[in-house]
Design a protein around this motif. Structure first.
Motif, short mmCIF file in Angstrom:
data_model
loop_
_atom_site.label_atom_id
_atom_site.label_comp_id
_atom_site.label_asym_id
_atom_site.label_seq_id
_atom_site.Cartn_x
_atom_site.Cartn_y
_atom_site.Cartn_z
N ARG A 145 0.82 -1.22 0.00
CA ARG A 145 0.00 0.00 0.00
C ARG A 145 0.85 1.26 0.00
NH1 ARG A 145 -5.93 -0.28 2.75
NH2 ARG A 145 -6.38 1.78 1.93
N ILE A 193 2.17 5.56 10.04
CA ILE A 193 1.80 4.14 9.93
C ILE A 193 3.05 3.27 9.96
CG2 ILE A 193 0.81 2.38 8.39
CD1 ILE A 193 -1.17 4.56 7.43
N HIS A 235 4.47 2.86 13.38
CA HIS A 235 3.74 1.87 14.17
C HIS A 235 4.13 0.44 13.77
CE1 HIS A 235 1.04 4.62 16.16
NE2 HIS A 235 0.59 5.11 15.03
N ARG A 236 4.27 0.20 12.48
CA ARG A 236 4.34 -1.17 11.99
C ARG A 236 5.76 -1.67 11.70
NH1 ARG A 236 -1.02 -1.05 8.10
NH2 ARG A 236 -2.36 -0.24 9.74
N SER A 253 -12.32 2.99 7.72
CA SER A 253 -11.11 2.27 7.27
C SER A 253 -10.85 2.40 5.79
CB SER A 253 -11.24 0.77 7.60
OG SER A 253 -11.42 0.59 8.97
N TYR A 298 -7.14 4.25 4.72
CA TYR A 298 -5.85 3.66 5.07
C TYR A 298 -5.96 2.26 5.67
CZ TYR A 298 -3.94 8.36 4.46
OH TYR A 298 -3.55 9.56 3.94
N GLY A 299 -7.06 1.59 5.43
CA GLY A 299 -7.20 0.24 5.96
C GLY A 299 -7.30 0.25 7.48
N SER A 300 -6.42 -0.44 8.17
CA SER A 300 -6.57 -0.57 9.62
C SER A 300 -5.92 0.59 10.39
CB SER A 300 -6.00 -1.91 10.09
OG SER A 300 -4.65 -2.04 9.69
N TYR A 301 -5.64 1.69 9.71
CA TYR A 301 -5.18 2.89 10.39
C TYR A 301 -6.22 3.98 10.15
CZ TYR A 301 -2.30 6.92 11.74
OH TYR A 301 -1.83 8.04 12.34
N LYS A 329 -7.19 8.01 10.81
CA LYS A 329 -6.77 9.35 11.24
C LYS A 329 -7.94 9.96 12.00
CE LYS A 329 -4.52 12.01 8.43
NZ LYS A 329 -3.61 12.57 7.43
N ASP A 354 -3.81 2.85 15.11
CA ASP A 354 -3.46 1.74 14.24
C ASP A 354 -4.03 0.47 14.84
OD1 ASP A 354 -0.39 0.75 12.54
OD2 ASP A 354 -2.34 -0.22 12.67
#
Lengths: 111, 111
Positions: free
Chosen positions: A73, A103, A106-107, B20, B23-26, B28, B68
């Protein structure tokens, strides 16, 4: 043994550090582009190229399956950002880059 | 638009799914730390901030960051947080008290 030039490649570093370095680059780019692309063209272009290299290098390494969707992504979004770097909507560009910086921070541990 | 405004009630699965999108599972978020209102899911903190201002919130109470869901971490980083006149000259929320309030509202409404 030859040393790796980290301005070009960082594949000798642990994966989580590689991700954190990309995060830091995105954060820097966010700030510089927001301040105005034309003010720091050479610096911005240099770090865009570096970040691009870092991302492509990461993609070739044995990263975890947990992190792979994130990498996919961020690479896709970064390609879009590269194409639009001189656009007038610098706030959008800066926010987008900063979000990915957060992000990735975090990851990084998942890599 | 993928932004959802939450107050008093935890986000439903459908609202979380909507938020979601970007950014999917993040996600803002911008939070009113005095009224306990959250706007989340947008592409830009700036737009979420504008929504909450229209909603009746005061800017000095609005702070940006993200959550996140992959790592369970909350961050306090946003371009809208740079407010030197209020003593916050960083993109991070510097006040520990504000960070605690921010985190609690985010967790209460999204987790």
């Amino acid at each position: 043994m030859s040393k790796i030039d980290h301005s070009i490649s960082q594949t000798d570093l642990p994966l989580n550090l590689q991700v954190l370095n990309i995060s830091v680059n995105l954060s820097r780019l966010s700030q510089w582009v927001y301040e105005g692309y034309t003010k720091k063209v050479q610096l911005i272009d240099k770090f865009v190229d570096q970040t691009d290299n870092y991302l492509n290098d990461l993609d070739k390494q044995d990263i975890s399956k947990d992190f792979r969707p994130t990498l996919k992504r961020v690479k896709k979004d970064f390609n879009n950002l590269k194409r639009n770097i001189g656009s007038e909507d610098k706030l959008y560009w800066a926010e987008r880059a900063l979000t990915w910086a957060n992000i990735l921070q975090h990851r990084a541990k998942l890599a | 638009m993928s932004t959802v405004i939450l107050r008093d009630k935890k986000a439903s699965p459908l609202e979380l799914e909507k938020m979601s999108y970007e950014y999917g599972s993040y996600i803002k978020v911008v939070v009113d730390v005095e009224k306990g209102i959250l706007a989340g899911g947008g592409a830009m903190h700036y737009d979420e901030e504008q929504l909450l201002l229209e909603y009746g919130c005061r800017q000095e109470n609005l702070w940006g960051g993200g959550i996140d869901f992959t790592t369970g971490e909350v961050d306090y980083n946003s371009m809208i947080n740079v407010r030197p006149r209020e003593g916050n000259d960083s993109r991070d929320i510097l006040s520990n008290d504000t960070r605690k309030k921010f985190k609690k509202i985010v967790e209460d409404l999204l987790l």
